[in-house]
Enzyme design. Structure first.
Site, mmCIF file in Angstrom:
data_model
loop_
_atom_site.group_PDB
_atom_site.id
_atom_site.type_symbol
_atom_site.label_atom_id
_atom_site.label_comp_id
_atom_site.label_asym_id
_atom_site.label_seq_id
_atom_site.Cartn_x
_atom_site.Cartn_y
_atom_site.Cartn_z
ATOM 1 N N GLU A 119 -4.491 2.331 -4.382
ATOM 2 C CA GLU A 119 -3.146 2.396 -4.123
ATOM 3 C C GLU A 119 -2.783 0.927 -4.037
ATOM 4 O OE1 GLU A 119 -4.645 4.457 -0.316
ATOM 5 O OE2 GLU A 119 -5.262 4.163 -2.459
ATOM 6 N N ASP A 146 0.812 -1.560 -0.050
ATOM 7 C CA ASP A 146 0.314 0.116 0.101
ATOM 8 C C ASP A 146 0.588 1.395 -0.152
ATOM 9 O OD1 ASP A 146 -3.396 1.146 0.491
ATOM 10 O OD2 ASP A 146 -2.248 1.843 1.430
ATOM 11 N N ILE A 147 0.973 1.940 -0.911
ATOM 12 C CA ILE A 147 1.769 3.370 -1.347
ATOM 13 C C ILE A 147 1.259 4.242 0.069
ATOM 14 C CG2 ILE A 147 1.779 5.251 -2.902
ATOM 15 C CD1 ILE A 147 1.431 3.482 -5.222
#
Length: 534
Positions: free
Chosen positions: A446, A403-404
């Site tokens: 994301e 996960d960004i």
């Protein structure tokens, strides 16, 4: 019962036939009805029309009716129809011979009808039947001549010399044999054409079910080896990408002494040069050369060392271009054979293009349009398959969720176009950090997921750390980092929901502990994924 052992129905063609026997019989019987009417027309214009014996004229009038009724014999089966045809053809000879005797002023017209009858039977029935009918007409003529000489029949015509009679017989035989010869040649050519059409149909059906372009190339090589015939065959094809994201490739197949070799990926040395015979063939059509020149075609010369009498048959359609190169067994080839092989090559190129297009459509349906990695649908399908394989084979399976960090803030600050570019870059570095056997998918927003078959906890954590470092090293308008969670099967579950839940809980721990780190899932995750704050 196999279909080739069944009695053919009306209009059905048996193997090896050009026209069904039932249709041939019906046509001959129909022609005979016309012939009977023609005899009556000639009689009507004859000088003896009103002085003819009633028995003869009765049969002459009844014969067209009999021949018309004989058309019904074709409905009773082939054996009955053949018997009716044989008897009626013999009756034709008797009718024509009698008419020739009864109408001496119409010898030319009746001679024409006799010739026409023999030639029509030769064309419509068979060559052997035509020869037999010619013999029968000669026998009938001789019988009438002998009957007249013995005084059994009235002499209604001037004396005919033996030389004239033999000349008439020779003309009849010449007409029948010439018709038979030309018809046999045409029928032989038609049989060859039908054979070629059947070969192409079978080849086309075969390559339709081929799983990949290399299999089509192999089928084309086998076709050329068997049908030309050939000593050696090389098929080479350039398979272009359907889009700019698809990587072009060169592939092919070779066959020598009956041994087939599939060439799935060819190196750059197989690219034909500027003056290559393959390029010439693609540009201007099939090429027949004495040999392969190593200076212009080094790769092809290496595949066919010392080749002689080489035929190059090109194919090209959309994203496919290539050639089938055949070293034939004889110097001269029939044009028909070359055209058939060329059509097979075109069938192969169309099949390759269809496979390429189908594969592109499948990948499009399974690929995320923005990041060019697998989408959620493809992830779910692949994850179910790998879980089943892991359970059946007892092998390890790891799942990593990526996960960004602070992605919403990045979008708000720099805009969604920048956010899209960051997603593309992150997807690229993840794909480059894992093995080709691993599946990278965009899990949502994301977040990315990586399925790693055969990886235990230590190996999975090492890959996850490599992914984290490469994301952190990205050069963008702002620093980018990611949080990762890793779970393994069977330690954290054997079903998709359990494993995803464990990896997601580990990902939450990475975020809660400061982000930009990798966390291995605990044995019992204490939170549901829906409760996690990003």
């Amino acid at each position: 019962m196999p279909t080739w052992n069944r009695r053919p129905k009306h209009g059905q063609i048996k193997p090896g036939e050009l026209v069904p026997v039932a249709d041939r019989i019906r046509w001959v019987l129909g022609w005979r009805a016309i012939l009977g009417v023609a005899v009556l027309v000639v009689w009507w214009f004859s000088d003896q029309a009103h002085g003819t014996d009633r028995a003869w004229i009765g049969w002459a009038v009844a014969w067209p009716v009999v021949t018309t009724l004989s058309l019904l014999a074709s409905r009773a089966g082939r054996r009955v129809a053949r018997s009716a045809l044989t008897l009626s053809l013999l009756g034709d000879g008797v009718l024509l011979g009698t008419a020739n005797w009864a109408m001496p002023d119409q010898h030319d017209a009746m001679g024409f009808l006799i010739f026409l009858h023999a030639m029509a039977v030769t064309l419509l029935a068979s060559f052997r039947t035509g020869v037999r009918i010619a013999i029968w007409h000669c026998v009938i003529t001789v019988l009438f001549v002998d009957a007249i000489n013995l005084g059994m029949l009235a002499d209604t015509s001037p004396n005919v010399s033996g030389a004239t009679l033999w000349l008439q017989f020779a003309a009849l035989w010449l007409a029948v044999l010439s018709t038979a010869a030309f018809a046999a040649k045409n029928e032989r050519e038609l049989r060859r054409r039908r054979h070629d059409a059947d070969l192409l149909r079978q080849f086309g059906l075969g390559v339709t079910s081929a799983p990949d372009p290399a299999s089509v190339a192999a089928a084309l090589a086998e076709f050329g080896y068997a049908e030309l015939p050939a000593h050696r065959v090389v098929v080479v094809a350039h398979v272009g990408g359907a889009t700019e994201h698809d990587e072009p490739q060169r592939l092919g197949a070779t066959i020598e002494n009956g041994r087939l070799t599939v060439l799935n990926r060819l190196g750059p040395d197989s690219e034909p040069g500027r003056h290559s015979v393959i390029r010439r063939a693609i540009a201007s059509g099939p090429q027949l050369v004495r040999g392969v020149d190593p200076r212009t075609d080094p790769w092809l010369a290496g595949m066919l060392p010392g080749a002689r009498n080489v035929v190059v048959l090109p194919f090209a359609v959309d994203q496919i271009a290539g050639a089938m190169v055949v070293e034939v067994r004889r110097r001269r080839l029939e044009r028909r054979v070359v055209e058939t092989a060329l059509q097979a090559a075109m069938h192969a190129s169309v099949a390759m293009d269809r496979i390429l297009l189908t594969e592109h459509i499948r990948r499009t349906a399974e690929t995320d349009a923005l990041t060019r990695v697998a989408n959620r649908k493809r992830f779910d399908e692949a994850f179910a398959v790998e879980l089943g394989r892991s359970a059946a084979e007892g092998t390890d399976l790891a799942l990593t969720l990526v996960d960004i960090d602070h992605f919403k803030k990045l979008n708000d600050t720099f805009g969604h176009l920048t956010g899209d570019e960051v997603l593309r870059l992150v997807a690229t570095v993840i794909r480059e950090a894992v093995d080709t056997t691993d599946l990278v998918a965009r899990y949502g927003g994301e977040e990315f997921a990586v399925i790693m078959p055969g990886r235990d906890a230590v190996a999975a954590l090492a890959v996850a750390e490599r992914i984290r470092l490469r994301i952190g090293a990205l050069e963008t308008v702002t620093a980018v980092s990611a949080s990762l969670g890793v779970a393994t099967c069977p330690a954290h579950g054997t079903d998709a929901a359990g494993l995803i839940n464990s990896a997601d809980a580990a990902l939450y721990e990475s975020k809660r502990n400061g982000r930009d780190q990798v966390t291995f899932a605990s044995a019992e995750p204490d939170r549901e994924p829906s409760e996690m704050a990003r």
